[in-house]
Design a protein around this motif. Structure first.
Motif, PDB file in Angstrom:
ATOM      1  N   VAL A  13     -36.750   3.600  26.113  1.00 29.99           N
ATOM      2  CA  VAL A  13     -37.635   3.877  24.785  1.00 29.99           C
ATOM      3  C   VAL A  13     -36.713   4.280  23.988  1.00 29.99           C
ATOM      4  CG1 VAL A  13     -39.541   4.851  23.554  1.00 29.99           C
ATOM      5  CG2 VAL A  13     -40.109   3.900  25.861  1.00 29.99           C
ATOM      6  N   ALA A  14     -36.710   3.634  22.617  1.00 32.75           N
ATOM      7  CA  ALA A  14     -35.787   3.948  21.397  1.00 32.75           C
ATOM      8  C   ALA A  14     -36.479   4.454  20.227  1.00 32.75           C
ATOM      9  CB  ALA A  14     -34.567   3.215  21.299  1.00 32.75           C
ATOM     10  N   ILE A  15     -35.965   5.140  19.355  1.00 33.24           N
ATOM     11  CA  ILE A  15     -36.516   5.469  18.110  1.00 33.24           C
ATOM     12  C   ILE A  15     -36.212   4.249  17.087  1.00 33.24           C
ATOM     13  CG2 ILE A  15     -36.450   7.068  16.177  1.00 33.24           C
ATOM     14  CD1 ILE A  15     -35.968   9.308  18.143  1.00 33.24           C
ATOM     15  N   ARG A  16     -37.137   3.724  16.588  1.00 26.98           N
ATOM     16  CA  ARG A  16     -37.014   2.617  15.444  1.00 26.98           C
ATOM     17  C   ARG A  16     -36.920   3.191  14.214  1.00 26.98           C
ATOM     18  NH1 ARG A  16     -36.886  -2.831  15.061  1.00 26.98           N
ATOM     19  NH2 ARG A  16     -37.628  -3.724  12.991  1.00 26.98           N
ATOM     20  N   GLU A  17     -37.890   4.100  13.774  1.00 29.36           N
ATOM     21  CA  GLU A  17     -37.959   4.722  12.400  1.00 29.36           C
ATOM     22  C   GLU A  17     -38.315   6.212  12.740  1.00 29.36           C
ATOM     23  OE1 GLU A  17     -40.521   3.776   8.587  1.00 29.36           O
ATOM     24  OE2 GLU A  17     -40.404   2.246  10.281  1.00 29.36           O
ATOM     25  N   ILE A  18     -37.941   6.780  11.719  1.00 34.61           N
ATOM     26  CA  ILE A  18     -38.404   8.252  11.670  1.00 34.61           C
ATOM     27  C   ILE A  18     -39.308   8.440  10.612  1.00 34.61           C
ATOM     28  CG2 ILE A  18     -37.463  10.620  11.106  1.00 34.61           C
ATOM     29  CD1 ILE A  18     -36.441   9.673  13.708  1.00 34.61           C
ATOM     30  N   VAL A  19     -40.274   8.837  10.521  1.00 36.18           N
ATOM     31  CA  VAL A  19     -41.377   9.180   9.410  1.00 36.18           C
ATOM     32  C   VAL A  19     -41.049  10.147   8.606  1.00 36.18           C
ATOM     33  CG1 VAL A  19     -43.836   9.425   8.860  1.00 36.18           C
ATOM     34  CG2 VAL A  19     -43.304   8.310  11.094  1.00 36.18           C
ATOM     35  N   PRO A  20     -40.935   9.716   7.196  1.00 38.65           N
ATOM     36  CA  PRO A  20     -40.545  10.830   6.311  1.00 38.65           C
ATOM     37  C   PRO A  20     -41.353  11.987   6.160  1.00 38.65           C
ATOM     38  CG  PRO A  20     -40.243   8.595   5.357  1.00 38.65           C
ATOM     39  CD  PRO A  20     -40.994   8.371   6.591  1.00 38.65           C
ATOM     40  N   GLY A  21     -40.842  13.210   6.360  1.00 41.32           N
ATOM     41  CA  GLY A  21     -41.681  14.479   6.213  1.00 41.32           C
ATOM     42  C   GLY A  21     -42.123  14.968   7.401  1.00 41.32           C
ATOM     43  N   GLY A  22     -42.010  14.290   8.711  1.00 40.68           N
ATOM     44  CA  GLY A  22     -42.674  14.464   9.805  1.00 40.68           C
ATOM     45  C   GLY A  22     -41.665  15.524  10.721  1.00 40.68           C
ATOM     46  N   PRO A  23     -42.114  16.092  11.648  1.00 37.02           N
ATOM     47  CA  PRO A  23     -41.247  17.043  12.725  1.00 37.02           C
ATOM     48  C   PRO A  23     -39.884  16.225  12.907  1.00 37.02           C
ATOM     49  CG  PRO A  23     -43.421  16.874  13.378  1.00 37.02           C
ATOM     50  CD  PRO A  23     -43.477  16.026  12.272  1.00 37.02           C
ATOM     51  N   ALA A  24     -39.878  15.340  13.474  1.00 32.77           N
ATOM     52  CA  ALA A  24     -38.578  14.612  13.755  1.00 32.77           C
ATOM     53  C   ALA A  24     -37.589  14.698  12.617  1.00 32.77           C
ATOM     54  CB  ALA A  24     -38.842  13.046  14.422  1.00 32.77           C
ATOM     55  N   ASP A  25     -38.181  14.323  11.364  1.00 29.72           N
ATOM     56  CA  ASP A  25     -37.276  14.240  10.003  1.00 29.72           C
ATOM     57  C   ASP A  25     -36.816  15.513   9.876  1.00 29.72           C
ATOM     58  OD1 ASP A  25     -36.254  12.903   7.766  1.00 29.72           O
ATOM     59  OD2 ASP A  25     -38.040  13.755   6.670  1.00 29.72           O
ATOM     60  N   LYS A  26     -37.612  16.764   9.845  1.00 28.26           N
ATOM     61  CA  LYS A  26     -37.333  17.772   9.547  1.00 28.26           C
ATOM     62  C   LYS A  26     -36.259  18.437  10.634  1.00 28.26           C
ATOM     63  CE  LYS A  26     -41.568  18.720   7.236  1.00 28.26           C
ATOM     64  NZ  LYS A  26     -42.934  19.637   7.338  1.00 28.26           N
ATOM     65  N   SER A  27     -36.204  17.853  11.765  1.00 26.37           N
ATOM     66  CA  SER A  27     -35.055  18.385  12.691  1.00 26.37           C
ATOM     67  C   SER A  27     -33.826  18.332  12.621  1.00 26.37           C
ATOM     68  CB  SER A  27     -35.349  17.810  14.194  1.00 26.37           C
ATOM     69  OG  SER A  27     -35.068  16.525  14.031  1.00 26.37           O
ATOM     70  N   GLU A  28     -33.860  17.124  11.615  1.00 31.23           N
ATOM     71  CA  GLU A  28     -32.348  16.392  11.314  1.00 31.23           C
ATOM     72  C   GLU A  28     -31.289  16.222  12.551  1.00 31.23           C
ATOM     73  OE1 GLU A  28     -30.957  19.395   8.333  1.00 31.23           O
ATOM     74  OE2 GLU A  28     -32.123  18.735   6.871  1.00 31.23           O
ATOM     75  N   ILE A  29     -31.912  16.100  13.625  1.00 37.12           N
ATOM     76  CA  ILE A  29     -31.199  15.723  14.697  1.00 37.12           C
ATOM     77  C   ILE A  29     -31.515  14.471  15.085  1.00 37.12           C
ATOM     78  CG2 ILE A  29     -30.985  16.609  17.286  1.00 37.12           C
ATOM     79  CD1 ILE A  29     -31.840  19.381  16.695  1.00 37.12           C
ATOM     80  N   LEU A  30     -32.673  14.129  15.210  1.00 33.31           N
ATOM     81  CA  LEU A  30     -32.995  12.477  15.702  1.00 33.31           C
ATOM     82  C   LEU A  30     -32.665  11.621  14.718  1.00 33.31           C
ATOM     83  CD1 LEU A  30     -36.403  13.356  17.562  1.00 33.31           C
ATOM     84  CD2 LEU A  30     -34.263  12.935  18.503  1.00 33.31           C
ATOM     85  N   ALA A  31     -32.320  10.298  15.107  1.00 37.07           N
ATOM     86  CA  ALA A  31     -31.947   9.176  14.202  1.00 37.07           C
ATOM     87  C   ALA A  31     -32.576   8.019  14.696  1.00 37.07           C
ATOM     88  CB  ALA A  31     -30.726   9.302  13.758  1.00 37.07           C
TER      89      ALA A  31
END
Length: 714
Positions: A246-264
């Motif tokens: 399973v891979a990340i297709r998109e980061i939702v702006p403003g969400g926790p994954a976006d704020k982490s600045e680690i996931l892409a």
């Protein structure tokens, strides 16, 4: 630790299928039967008898093998003994026939996959002949035997190979891609569990009642409700499965994954753990919905992810990331706005037309029930955008409802109320025949100026309620294509409410409970909403829409209810048609769109495709030359370039075979493609403003009263 990628020749162990239903499924089947056969709940209840059983049987086979590429006539002959027994299976909860048919289906998929992979090693890829691949098998008979299926699959594999060859792939890469593709087909089937079989079978029953009745397992029900609410609690990432990972297709702006600045985008998730300590589960090879279930969780809780960055090889050591979950708003699916500047007619000034795109009539039902202050609501979002557009002094507003499949009935009513000053919006006829009139009870409007509604064949249900009301009131122009034609109302029924369970066990039913009618008395059922100014139909009514369902309710009408007529656009329409026709004749983008629609419809009417390489290459070259010429013309005329012009040729790949980052970028770029229909809709609204402002007699005929519609001619 390093990840060992799955090999295509490693057979995946199928999920264990029970020989029959679980205790919960037995109960759920009986509860669904009670709902769909009872006139107190269902709008059109039907007795569960042998005739309905035969219909269910056909629909179940279609759900499993709609392309008739797995089962043989001998299989069907063996299944026929179940044809009139499925009604008894539902009533008793003994669903063994459904599992027996599915077990054979899984066997046949594995056989076909093995045969397809074997073909890749043979010398069958000469494309100089005149043979064809007949891909449309909806009306074809079941294959007589295995030999007939072999012939069909041989042509299918050759077509897959030819597509990749035309896209420039080398033989070794083609063989690798297709071998993995076919192996994935077997693996995806192996992942199916008893709950999947149960849901598919119960939906064959639900669809036999009417096209819009559905059964959801507890997990499917949760996903449906999240889609309606446009919010969830999790990390804020859109996931996609590629092969076994399973891979990340998109980061939702403003969400926790976006704020982490680690996931892409493109990062691979190989492990998931709960909290800040404890075990991390290896999720390689898992179903994507099982991975999603692990990653989602309550707000303020934490989840640990083992991630392999997109740029790293699969043998790299994963990076451990700890993220605190939060409530995530899916803004990309919410209403959004822009302003288009339309050149004035003659010496008239340019017109500024505000556009609001509304993808669905969403509402967070649970948050509204709990009186949460900022619950998701289509009406609230549109009201906010209207306020912004008003502050920017737009001259008119186009509400874009293309491909808006509907949603909340309450939102459709409240949204209409933003444009009319109190009054009925929709009539709802319940199962017992009682007609209830629902309307806007709030005084005042959010927008009292010129309005147009843009629709197409994908505009359905709540979209049709809104568009129909705007048309009946004479409040705005309806532009585009005739809509879908869905004139029924559904309600979600929680099957766990009767046994009063503390946990979700039985799922939910989306049940047709009523039919809606316009305030003028007519139904949208089957006929849809017919636009005032029509664009060429992109799809035929025989191909898509309510009229394509064999058991859809017929069109009918009831008595109208009194309502205000803000305007009568009939005297204006001939003039608008003339201006529209003259303008689009010189509009390159609009004419290209018409050409593409005509070409698409010609191709859609085909049932086979040539396997001659020279013929297919000539077609591809012609398409490439056409796109190149259009882009050059855009440059010459100073038109906006098509950001996808270089990416529109068939690459021969399926969605999960493409590079995730590049594919997601193409998807985003598609939002900036030229949209001649939207611009022309804004131009038509600008024409109406110009005509009414410069012709007092016409204005008096179109807008005889004052009030809301009077602002059209200001």
């Amino acid at each position: 630790m390093p990840v060992e990628p799955a090999k295509a020749d490693e057979a995946k162990v199928p999920a264990e299928l029970p020989s029959g239903p679980t205790e919960y499924q037995t109960t759920a089947a009986k509860l669904v039967y009670g709902l769909l056969s009872d006139s107190r709940y269902a709008y059109r209840p039907q007795a569960l008898d042998d005739a309905l059983s035969a219909d269910m049987y056909t629909r179940y086979l279609e759900a499993l093998d709609g392309g008739k590429q797995f089962f043989t006539a001998a299989d069907i002959a063996r299944f026929d003994r179940y044809k009139t027994r499925l009604d008894d299976a539902i009533k008793s909860g003994e669903l063994d026939p459904a599992y027996a048919i599915f077990a054979t289906y899984r066997e046949r998929v594995n056989e076909r996959v093995a045969y397809a992979r074997k073909l890749l090693k043979q010398d069958i890829f000469d494309f100089t002949g005149d043979d064809e691949f007949h891909y449309d098998r909806e009306d074809a008979p079941w294959a007589a035997d295995t030999a007939a299926l072999d012939k069909l699959w041989k042509q299918s594999v050759r077509n897959d190979w030819l597509r990749l060859k035309l896209a420039g792939k080398e033989p070794d890469k083609i063989r690798e891609t297709l071998d993995k593709r076919y192996a994935n087909l077997a693996e995806n089937t192996a992942e199916l569990e008893g709950q999947d079989v149960f849901q598919t079978f119960l939906n064959a029953y639900a669809a036999a009642i009417d096209p819009h009745t559905n059964y959801f397992t507890p997990r499917s029900a949760e996903n449906f409700n999240l889609a309606m609410s446009l919010s969830l609690e999790g990390i804020g990432a859109v996931l996609q499965k590629q092969d076994d990972i399973v891979a990340i297709r998109e980061i939702v702006p403003g969400g926790p994954a976006d704020k982490s600045e680690i996931l892409a985008p493109g990062d691979r998730i190989v492990g998931v753990g709960q909290g800040t300590s404890g075990p991390v589960e290896d999720v390689i090879g898992w179903r994507i919905d099982n991975v999603v279930e692990l990653i989602r969780g309550p707000k303020d809780s934490q989840v640990r992810l083992d991630v392999i960055p997109a740029e790293a090889g699969l043998d790299s050591k994963p990076v451990r990331v700890v993220i605190t979950r939060d409530e995530v708003r899916l803004e990309d699916q919410a209403a959004k706005s822009e302003i288009l500047t339309i050149p004035g007619n003659g010496d008239a000034p340019d017109q500024r037309i505000g556009v609001i795109e509304l993808p669905g009539f969403y509402q967070d039902f649970e948050a509204r029930r709990l009186n949460k202050e900022n619950y998701a609501s289509a009406t609230r979002d549109v009201a906010r955008l209207l306020k912004q557009l008003k502050a920017q002094d737009v001259d008119g507003v186009v509400l874009d409802l293309r491909n808006n499949g509907g949603g909340s009935l309450n939102e459709a009513i409240e949204l209409t109320g933003l444009f009319i000053d109190q009054g009925p919006v929709v009539q709802v006829r319940e199962s017992g025949g009682r007609v209830v009139v629902n309307g806007d009870e709030d005084a005042g409007v959010a927008w009292d100026g010129p309005l147009a509604v843009l629709v197409n064949r994908g505009s359905a249900s709540a979209s049709e309620i809104f568009a129909g009301a705007i048309q009946d009131y004479g409040r705005g122009l309806i532009i585009g294509e005739t809509t879908f034609g869905k004139g029924t109302v559904q309600n979600l029924v929680d099957l766990d409410r009767w046994p009063a369970n503390e946990e979700e066990r039985f799922g939910q039913v989306k049940l047709t409970i009523a039919q809606f009618f316009r305030v003028a008395g007519g139904s949208t059922q089957n006929k849809g909403v017919v636009p005032d100014i029509a664009f060429p139909a992109s799809v035929d009514a025989t191909e898509y829409g309510e009229s394509t369902y064999d058991n859809a309710l017929p069109w009918t009408k009831i008595a109208p209810v009194p309502h205000i007529n803000y305007g009568n656009f009939a005297p204006l329409l001939p003039k608008l048609e003339t201006l529209h026709t003259d303008r689009v004749a010189d509009n390159r983008e609009f004419q290209w769109w018409k050409e593409d629609v005509a070409r698409y419809r010609e191709e859609a009417a085909e049932t086979s495709i040539s396997l001659n390489e020279a013929e297919r290459r000539a077609e591809r070259d012609a398409n490439e030359a056409r796109r190149k010429q259009r882009q050059e013309t855009r440059e010459e005329l100073g038109l906006a370039l098509d950001p996808l012009a270089a990416a529109q040729l068939d690459d021969g790949l399926t969605a999960n075979e493409r590079d995730i980052v590049e594919d997601a970028a193409r998807e985003k770029a598609a939002e900036d493609r030229p949209d001649p229909l939207l611009r022309e809709s804004a131009a038509i609204l600008a024409d109406a403003l110009w005509l009414l402002s410069n012709d007092e007699q016409l204005s008096a005929a179109v807008l005889p009263g004052s009030g809301t519609a009077g602002h059209w001619a200001d």
